[in-house]
Write a protein that holds these residues in place. Structure first.
Motif, PDB file in Angstrom:
ATOM      1  N   LYS A  65       0.823  -1.215   0.000  1.00 29.22           N
ATOM      2  CA  LYS A  65       0.000   0.000   0.000  1.00 29.22           C
ATOM      3  C   LYS A  65       0.855   1.263   0.000  1.00 29.22           C
ATOM      4  O   LYS A  65       0.453   2.290  -0.530  1.00 29.22           O
ATOM      5  CB  LYS A  65      -0.918   0.018   1.226  1.00 29.22           C
ATOM      6  N   HIS A  66       2.031   1.191   0.628  1.00 29.49           N
ATOM      7  CA  HIS A  66       2.884   2.378   0.768  1.00 29.49           C
ATOM      8  C   HIS A  66       4.296   2.045   0.319  1.00 29.49           C
ATOM      9  O   HIS A  66       4.828   0.982   0.645  1.00 29.49           O
ATOM     10  CB  HIS A  66       2.904   2.862   2.219  1.00 29.49           C
ATOM     11  N   ALA A  67       4.898   2.971  -0.431  1.00 31.82           N
ATOM     12  CA  ALA A  67       6.257   2.799  -0.937  1.00 31.82           C
ATOM     13  C   ALA A  67       6.952   4.156  -0.969  1.00 31.82           C
ATOM     14  O   ALA A  67       6.568   5.036  -1.748  1.00 31.82           O
ATOM     15  CB  ALA A  67       6.231   2.171  -2.328  1.00 31.82           C
ATOM     16  N   VAL A  68       7.941   4.335  -0.113  1.00 28.34           N
ATOM     17  CA  VAL A  68       8.652   5.606   0.020  1.00 28.34           C
ATOM     18  C   VAL A  68      10.021   5.479  -0.661  1.00 28.34           C
ATOM     19  O   VAL A  68      10.817   4.614  -0.287  1.00 28.34           O
ATOM     20  CB  VAL A  68       8.849   5.961   1.512  1.00 28.34           C
ATOM     21  N   PRO A  69      10.309   6.317  -1.666  1.00 31.18           N
ATOM     22  CA  PRO A  69      11.593   6.199  -2.356  1.00 31.18           C
ATOM     23  C   PRO A  69      12.774   6.507  -1.426  1.00 31.18           C
ATOM     24  O   PRO A  69      12.695   7.426  -0.603  1.00 31.18           O
ATOM     25  CB  PRO A  69      11.500   7.211  -3.490  1.00 31.18           C
ATOM     26  N   VAL A  70      13.819   5.702  -1.551  1.00 30.04           N
ATOM     27  CA  VAL A  70      15.036   5.878  -0.756  1.00 30.04           C
ATOM     28  C   VAL A  70      16.242   5.749  -1.677  1.00 30.04           C
ATOM     29  O   VAL A  70      16.132   5.280  -2.803  1.00 30.04           O
ATOM     30  CB  VAL A  70      15.133   4.844   0.397  1.00 30.04           C
ATOM     31  N   GLU A  71      17.407   6.157  -1.177  1.00 28.87           N
ATOM     32  CA  GLU A  71      18.654   6.037  -1.921  1.00 28.87           C
ATOM     33  C   GLU A  71      19.621   5.155  -1.154  1.00 28.87           C
ATOM     34  O   GLU A  71      19.653   5.187   0.078  1.00 28.87           O
ATOM     35  CB  GLU A  71      19.334   7.399  -2.086  1.00 28.87           C
ATOM     36  N   LYS A  72      20.410   4.398  -1.889  1.00 27.84           N
ATOM     37  CA  LYS A  72      21.551   3.696  -1.305  1.00 27.84           C
ATOM     38  C   LYS A  72      22.778   4.463  -1.760  1.00 27.84           C
ATOM     39  O   LYS A  72      22.944   4.726  -2.943  1.00 27.84           O
ATOM     40  CB  LYS A  72      21.658   2.265  -1.831  1.00 27.84           C
ATOM     41  N   VAL A  73      23.619   4.837  -0.812  1.00 30.70           N
ATOM     42  CA  VAL A  73      24.844   5.544  -1.163  1.00 30.70           C
ATOM     43  C   VAL A  73      26.029   4.911  -0.445  1.00 30.70           C
ATOM     44  O   VAL A  73      25.904   4.429   0.683  1.00 30.70           O
ATOM     45  CB  VAL A  73      24.770   7.054  -0.823  1.00 30.70           C
ATOM     46  N   GLU A  74      27.143   4.921  -1.107  1.00 29.78           N
ATOM     47  CA  GLU A  74      28.375   4.408  -0.536  1.00 29.78           C
ATOM     48  C   GLU A  74      28.895   5.398   0.508  1.00 29.78           C
ATOM     49  O   GLU A  74      28.874   6.611   0.291  1.00 29.78           O
ATOM     50  CB  GLU A  74      29.405   4.226  -1.640  1.00 29.78           C
ATOM     51  N   VAL A  75      29.346   4.888   1.634  1.00 33.91           N
ATOM     52  CA  VAL A  75      29.928   5.721   2.682  1.00 33.91           C
ATOM     53  C   VAL A  75      31.405   5.924   2.351  1.00 33.91           C
ATOM     54  O   VAL A  75      32.104   4.981   1.978  1.00 33.91           O
ATOM     55  CB  VAL A  75      29.770   5.055   4.067  1.00 33.91           C
ATOM     56  N   THR A  76      31.863   7.162   2.510  1.00 28.90           N
ATOM     57  CA  THR A  76      33.258   7.451   2.222  1.00 28.90           C
ATOM     58  C   THR A  76      34.097   7.407   3.488  1.00 28.90           C
ATOM     59  O   THR A  76      33.579   7.477   4.610  1.00 28.90           O
ATOM     60  CB  THR A  76      33.413   8.852   1.586  1.00 28.90           C
ATOM     61  N   GLN A  77      35.407   7.322   3.297  1.00 31.35           N
ATOM     62  CA  GLN A  77      36.358   7.306   4.410  1.00 31.35           C
ATOM     63  C   GLN A  77      36.202   8.568   5.251  1.00 31.35           C
ATOM     64  O   GLN A  77      36.198   8.511   6.481  1.00 31.35           O
ATOM     65  CB  GLN A  77      37.777   7.208   3.865  1.00 31.35           C
ATOM     66  N   GLN A  78      36.021   9.700   4.601  1.00 33.08           N
ATOM     67  CA  GLN A  78      35.879  10.966   5.319  1.00 33.08           C
ATOM     68  C   GLN A  78      34.623  10.968   6.193  1.00 33.08           C
ATOM     69  O   GLN A  78      34.645  11.461   7.313  1.00 33.08           O
ATOM     70  CB  GLN A  78      35.821  12.118   4.323  1.00 33.08           C
ATOM     71  N   GLU A  79      33.534  10.391   5.701  1.00 31.36           N
ATOM     72  CA  GLU A  79      32.281  10.361   6.462  1.00 31.36           C
ATOM     73  C   GLU A  79      32.383   9.546   7.747  1.00 31.36           C
ATOM     74  O   GLU A  79      31.695   9.829   8.709  1.00 31.36           O
ATOM     75  CB  GLU A  79      31.144   9.833   5.593  1.00 31.36           C
ATOM     76  N   VAL A  80      33.227   8.528   7.756  1.00 37.84           N
ATOM     77  CA  VAL A  80      33.366   7.709   8.964  1.00 37.84           C
ATOM     78  C   VAL A  80      34.521   8.164   9.851  1.00 37.84           C
ATOM     79  O   VAL A  80      34.780   7.564  10.885  1.00 37.84           O
ATOM     80  CB  VAL A  80      33.492   6.193   8.636  1.00 37.84           C
ATOM     81  N   GLY A  81      35.216   9.238   9.446  1.00 34.32           N
ATOM     82  CA  GLY A  81      36.210   9.856  10.299  1.00 34.32           C
ATOM     83  C   GLY A  81      37.597   9.249  10.272  1.00 34.32           C
ATOM     84  O   GLY A  81      38.331   9.343  11.257  1.00 34.32           O
ATOM     85  N   PHE A  82      38.006   8.627   9.176  1.00 31.85           N
ATOM     86  CA  PHE A  82      39.371   8.100   9.069  1.00 31.85           C
ATOM     87  C   PHE A  82      40.221   9.034   8.272  1.00 31.85           C
ATOM     88  O   PHE A  82      39.873   9.647   7.358  1.00 31.85           O
ATOM     89  CB  PHE A  82      39.394   6.712   8.407  1.00 31.85           C
TER      90      PHE A  82
END
Length: 83
Positions: A66-83
Motif C-alpha cells: 500500500k505504501h512505498a517511500v523512495p530511498v537512496e543507497k549511497v556508498e559511505v566514504t572514508q571521510q564520512e566515517v572519520g578516518f
C-alpha cells in the motif's frame, strides 16, 4: 501549504514519468511505518517498485504494497566515517 511530493505520492509520480524501478521502503500501514522499518535496520522492507495499479505498488517479486517511500543507497566514504 507544502505542495512538494513526498513518500508514496513521489513514488507514484516517478513511475508515471517512466522510471523502470524505484528503490523504496515499503509497508502496508503507512509511509511512516515504512521509514521506521529502515531506521530500525530491517532492510527486508527495501524493495524495487516497478508499477502502481489498483491502489497498490508492485515490486519485482510480484508482492503488493500500500505504501512505498523512495530511498537512496549511497556508498559511505572514508571521510564520512572519520578516518
Amino acid at each position: 501549504m507544502d505542495n512538494k511530493l513526498k513518500g508514496s505520492d513521489l513514488t507514484r509520480a516517478m513511475l508515471e514519468r517512466g522510471d523502470d524501478k524505484v528503490l523504496c521502503a515499503v509497508n502496508n500501514d503507512s509511509d511512516e511505518h515504512a521509514i521506521t522499518n529502515i531506521d530500525n535496520a530491517d532492510y527486508s522492507f527495501l524493495k524495487y517498485i516497478v508499477s502502481f495499479n489498483n491502489s497498490y505498488f508492485l515490486c519485482k517479486d510480484a508482492t503488493h504494497w500500500k505504501h512505498a517511500v523512495p530511498v537512496e543507497k549511497v556508498e559511505v566514504t572514508q571521510q564520512e566515517v572519520g578516518f
